[in-house]
Structures are given as structure tokens and as C-alpha cells.
Scaffold this motif. Sequence first.
Motif, PDB file in Angstrom:
ATOM      1  N   PHE A  32      11.209 -13.219 -12.128  1.00 23.98           N
ATOM      2  CA  PHE A  32      11.434 -13.745 -10.777  1.00 23.98           C
ATOM      3  C   PHE A  32      10.563 -13.025  -9.768  1.00 23.98           C
ATOM      4  O   PHE A  32      10.107 -13.632  -8.794  1.00 23.98           O
ATOM      5  CB  PHE A  32      12.911 -13.595 -10.418  1.00 23.98           C
ATOM      6  CG  PHE A  32      13.303 -14.326  -9.177  1.00 23.98           C
ATOM      7  CD1 PHE A  32      13.102 -15.698  -9.085  1.00 23.98           C
ATOM      8  CD2 PHE A  32      13.855 -13.664  -8.107  1.00 23.98           C
ATOM      9  CE1 PHE A  32      13.462 -16.387  -7.949  1.00 23.98           C
ATOM     10  CE2 PHE A  32      14.217 -14.345  -6.965  1.00 23.98           C
ATOM     11  CZ  PHE A  32      14.016 -15.704  -6.892  1.00 23.98           C
ATOM     12  N   ASN A  33      10.317 -11.725  -9.999  1.00 22.94           N
ATOM     13  CA  ASN A  33       9.466 -11.001  -9.058  1.00 22.94           C
ATOM     14  C   ASN A  33       8.046 -11.574  -9.057  1.00 22.94           C
ATOM     15  O   ASN A  33       7.417 -11.682  -8.013  1.00 22.94           O
ATOM     16  CB  ASN A  33       9.446  -9.516  -9.414  1.00 22.94           C
ATOM     17  CG  ASN A  33       9.011  -9.282 -10.838  1.00 22.94           C
ATOM     18  OD1 ASN A  33       9.316 -10.088 -11.718  1.00 22.94           O
ATOM     19  ND2 ASN A  33       8.305  -8.207 -11.068  1.00 22.94           N
ATOM     20  N   ALA A  34       7.596 -11.970 -10.257  1.00 26.96           N
ATOM     21  CA  ALA A  34       6.250 -12.541 -10.325  1.00 26.96           C
ATOM     22  C   ALA A  34       6.198 -13.878  -9.591  1.00 26.96           C
ATOM     23  O   ALA A  34       5.227 -14.179  -8.883  1.00 26.96           O
ATOM     24  CB  ALA A  34       5.843 -12.726 -11.781  1.00 26.96           C
ATOM     25  N   PHE A  35       7.276 -14.665  -9.747  1.00 24.17           N
ATOM     26  CA  PHE A  35       7.318 -15.929  -8.999  1.00 24.17           C
ATOM     27  C   PHE A  35       7.293 -15.666  -7.503  1.00 24.17           C
ATOM     28  O   PHE A  35       6.549 -16.312  -6.761  1.00 24.17           O
ATOM     29  CB  PHE A  35       8.574 -16.724  -9.366  1.00 24.17           C
ATOM     30  CG  PHE A  35       8.853 -17.835  -8.408  1.00 24.17           C
ATOM     31  CD1 PHE A  35       8.056 -18.967  -8.388  1.00 24.17           C
ATOM     32  CD2 PHE A  35       9.892 -17.735  -7.488  1.00 24.17           C
ATOM     33  CE1 PHE A  35       8.295 -19.983  -7.490  1.00 24.17           C
ATOM     34  CE2 PHE A  35      10.127 -18.744  -6.588  1.00 24.17           C
ATOM     35  CZ  PHE A  35       9.332 -19.874  -6.594  1.00 24.17           C
ATOM     36  N   LEU A  36       8.108 -14.706  -7.075  1.00 20.23           N
ATOM     37  CA  LEU A  36       8.139 -14.380  -5.642  1.00 20.23           C
ATOM     38  C   LEU A  36       6.754 -13.963  -5.169  1.00 20.23           C
ATOM     39  O   LEU A  36       6.295 -14.397  -4.103  1.00 20.23           O
ATOM     40  CB  LEU A  36       9.131 -13.252  -5.380  1.00 20.23           C
ATOM     41  CG  LEU A  36      10.596 -13.622  -5.341  1.00 20.23           C
ATOM     42  CD1 LEU A  36      11.413 -12.390  -5.000  1.00 20.23           C
ATOM     43  CD2 LEU A  36      10.842 -14.713  -4.311  1.00 20.23           C
ATOM     44  N   ASN A  83       2.992  -5.331  -4.588  1.00 20.12           N
ATOM     45  CA  ASN A  83       4.241  -4.601  -4.773  1.00 20.12           C
ATOM     46  C   ASN A  83       5.238  -5.418  -5.572  1.00 20.12           C
ATOM     47  O   ASN A  83       5.939  -4.912  -6.438  1.00 20.12           O
ATOM     48  CB  ASN A  83       4.855  -4.263  -3.410  1.00 20.12           C
ATOM     49  CG  ASN A  83       4.533  -2.850  -3.003  1.00 20.12           C
ATOM     50  OD1 ASN A  83       4.451  -1.981  -3.856  1.00 20.12           O
ATOM     51  ND2 ASN A  83       4.343  -2.625  -1.723  1.00 20.12           N
ATOM     52  N   PHE A  84       5.311  -6.721  -5.238  1.00 16.96           N
ATOM     53  CA  PHE A  84       6.291  -7.587  -5.896  1.00 16.96           C
ATOM     54  C   PHE A  84       5.877  -7.921  -7.318  1.00 16.96           C
ATOM     55  O   PHE A  84       6.725  -8.202  -8.155  1.00 16.96           O
ATOM     56  CB  PHE A  84       6.465  -8.885  -5.104  1.00 16.96           C
ATOM     57  CG  PHE A  84       7.621  -8.839  -4.168  1.00 16.96           C
ATOM     58  CD1 PHE A  84       8.914  -8.961  -4.652  1.00 16.96           C
ATOM     59  CD2 PHE A  84       7.430  -8.675  -2.817  1.00 16.96           C
ATOM     60  CE1 PHE A  84       9.982  -8.913  -3.796  1.00 16.96           C
ATOM     61  CE2 PHE A  84       8.500  -8.620  -1.957  1.00 16.96           C
ATOM     62  CZ  PHE A  84       9.774  -8.745  -2.445  1.00 16.96           C
ATOM     63  N   LEU A  85       4.579  -7.892  -7.553  1.00 18.77           N
ATOM     64  CA  LEU A  85       4.082  -8.348  -8.848  1.00 18.77           C
ATOM     65  C   LEU A  85       4.646  -7.501  -9.979  1.00 18.77           C
ATOM     66  O   LEU A  85       4.854  -7.993 -11.083  1.00 18.77           O
ATOM     67  CB  LEU A  85       2.548  -8.273  -8.830  1.00 18.77           C
ATOM     68  CG  LEU A  85       1.792  -9.326  -9.616  1.00 18.77           C
ATOM     69  CD1 LEU A  85       2.318 -10.699  -9.324  1.00 18.77           C
ATOM     70  CD2 LEU A  85       0.324  -9.244  -9.264  1.00 18.77           C
TER      71      LEU A  85
END
Lengths: 119, 276
Positions: free
Chosen positions: A59-63, A116-118
Motif C-alpha cells: 500500500f505504501n508503494a501505491f500511495l 519516503n513512502f516508497l
Amino acid sequence: MAPKTAPSSGTSNSFQSLLKSYIETTSSRLKLIDVFLLFLMLSGIIQFAYCILVTNFPFNAFLAGFGSCVGQFVLTASLRSQVNPANRAEFKDVSPERAFADFALGSIVLHFFVYNFLG
Amino acid sequence: MNLVLRLSSALLAAAVVHAASLSIQNPQFKITAPDASQLRSESLSLAEKPEALSLGPSDVLKLTFQVVESEERKGVQPHQTFLRFYDEATGEEGVQPVRVTPGGKAKFELNMARPPTSLPPTTSDPLKVSLILGSSTHSPVQYELFDLYVPASQPPPAHPDEVAFAPRPEITHTFRPEQRIPAKAVSAFFALFVFWPWIVLLGFWFEIGPRVPHLFSPHILPFTASLAAFEILLFWYWVDLHLGQILLYGGILAVPTALAGKQALAKTSEWRLGRK
């Protein structure tokens, strides 16, 4: 039959004339930006469709991916509105160079958050 | 002090020697129905338990005996006389003191219409009834008198905190189920599919064919180079760096970038205004 085809040909005519006037009147630099906007929009839509249809697993990668598309789109759209000669009266104090500097700074900050989110 | 101790120990020794054991004489029980008719009346033998007694919901049990010193057959009043009702199955017990006269005579009455509070909660199992005698001058005695069936009572009320003092069910951790990973083919397809906007982008850009006449001019190149350096730095951050490092390196890189940007954009502005 005739009344049915008339509106559809009318809409296609108006669409064609819109496209034509866009191609003729828009400067190549703005077209460059518009293509980039289109690219961002398509990328974002594909990622969102993947999230909805298949999985949101990392989900972090999607974000990160979707957020980068949306954020870059917003930044680019504001750049476009500021450098558009038609909006010159709107942004008297903002030179195109200033707009580009804002765009570059905003993009760097955005990319920092995206990485950062990746994860 | 020493004298007193010795004297008292001598007295104690004398008492122990003197101590005759307690016994009971003429133990009898009588069960009467509510209409005063006698249902059962027997003498108890201390050596052998009688057939189990059973009481109806409003029967009355009368128990009489005399406490005596075993040798002299003289009635004595023990200091403590108790009847103990014990349910072996549930472990519940009740102890009822019995009044004994100075002559050693005792009478106990159990009216099932008004059971004493000392009677434990009962089930269909019998209560074992025993007599406990305690005295400071005699050795203690306990007699198993008889088994007693009484009507089942309400189940004992559970104490509200009782649960807290019993072993609790074992704590098991429940984890979120593992995330479902889509089929490799699907994710591979989408991974490729997400690249097709690049074709659109590059295709249109080729068609538009933007001119970048000043890209390699010494005024512009430092700015674009430092912007590219920023992107590389951020990529490096993703791969390897920590937050503190990226902030430090970014802060360092920001200074030349800002200077180069100012110079490049000033030059661009000059060109733009000059061309106008």
C-alpha cells in the motif's frame, strides 16, 4: 435517423474544431506541459485501477506512486497556469522564471516525500 | 522467671498425664415429620456408621448425646463442640457449634424447614456429619457420626470476583492474515501496462519537438545539472541513505542549486525580455 446522426456529428465536429484550435493556437511549450499532464493523468489512472481491481498490497508503494502522479499533476498544472501568456494579467507579479523555480522546488520536496513512502 | 517456667512445665506434664480422653455417651438421633410423627429413632454406635439418614424438606433431626470422660463416665463440658457437615463431592462444608451443658449433655436440632446458615449448599450427595470435641484439658476427639441426605439446595452463588482467581484461558495472539499477493502474470502485465503513458509522452514530445537552444549554455547547464543531482540524491536516499544523511546532503546541495537557479533564471528572463 437523420436527427440522431446530426447531434453526434455535431459533437464530433465541435470536438474536432476544439482540437484544431487547440493545436493551432497553443504554443509548443504549453503543449509540452499538456502532454506531461496527460502522461501523469494516465499513469495515475492505471495505478488507481490496479489498486482497485487487483490489490493494494504494497500500500505504501501505491500511495507513493499515485501521490507522486497527483502531486506532480498539481504542480505542473499551476506551472502551466502561471506561464500561460493568456493569464499574464492574473499573475502580474509572477514571472515565468519564478514560476519555474517554484515548480522545481515543489517537485524536489514532493519527490522527497514520495521516496519516503516508497519504502 | 526460671522457676515459673519450670513450675508451669511441671503442671503441663501433670495435666498431660492426667488428661483423660473425651468420649460421648448415649448418642441418639430422632427424625420427626412435620406432623410430629416419628420417622426414625436410633442409637448411634461410634464404631460403625448407621444407614444414611435422609431428611425431607420439612423434617426435623434431633441429636442428643452426653460428653463424658472416658474412664470415669462423668459428664464434662468441653470448650468446643462442633458438628461438621462436609460434602465430599463439592468440598463444601459447614460447621455448627453445639451448646453443651456443664453436665455434658448436648442437644442439637436441625429443622429442614428453617435450615441453619451453617449448613453448606447441598446437592443430591450426602453430607458427612462428624462431631468435633475440643478441650484444653483433654485431647481432642473427632467422631464420624453418620451420612445425611438433605434436600438439594440452591447452587452456591458464584462470587463476582471468582473468575479472577481461577486460571484464565490462555492468551493467543491473532495476527492479520498474510496479504494476498496477486498472480505474477497479472502484476507483470500491469507493471508493463503502467509504462505505456511513457509512449504517449515521448511520442507527443517528439511530435512537438521542443527546441532547447540554451540547454548546454554555461548559464543554464549548472542549474539543470544540480536539479538532476537532486533527483539522483533522492534516488540514492531510497536505495541506501538515512534521513539525517539526506537532509545534510540535500542542505549542502541546495546552496549551489539556488545560486545556479538564480543565475539561470535571470539569464532566461533576460533572453525573454530581450526577445520581446
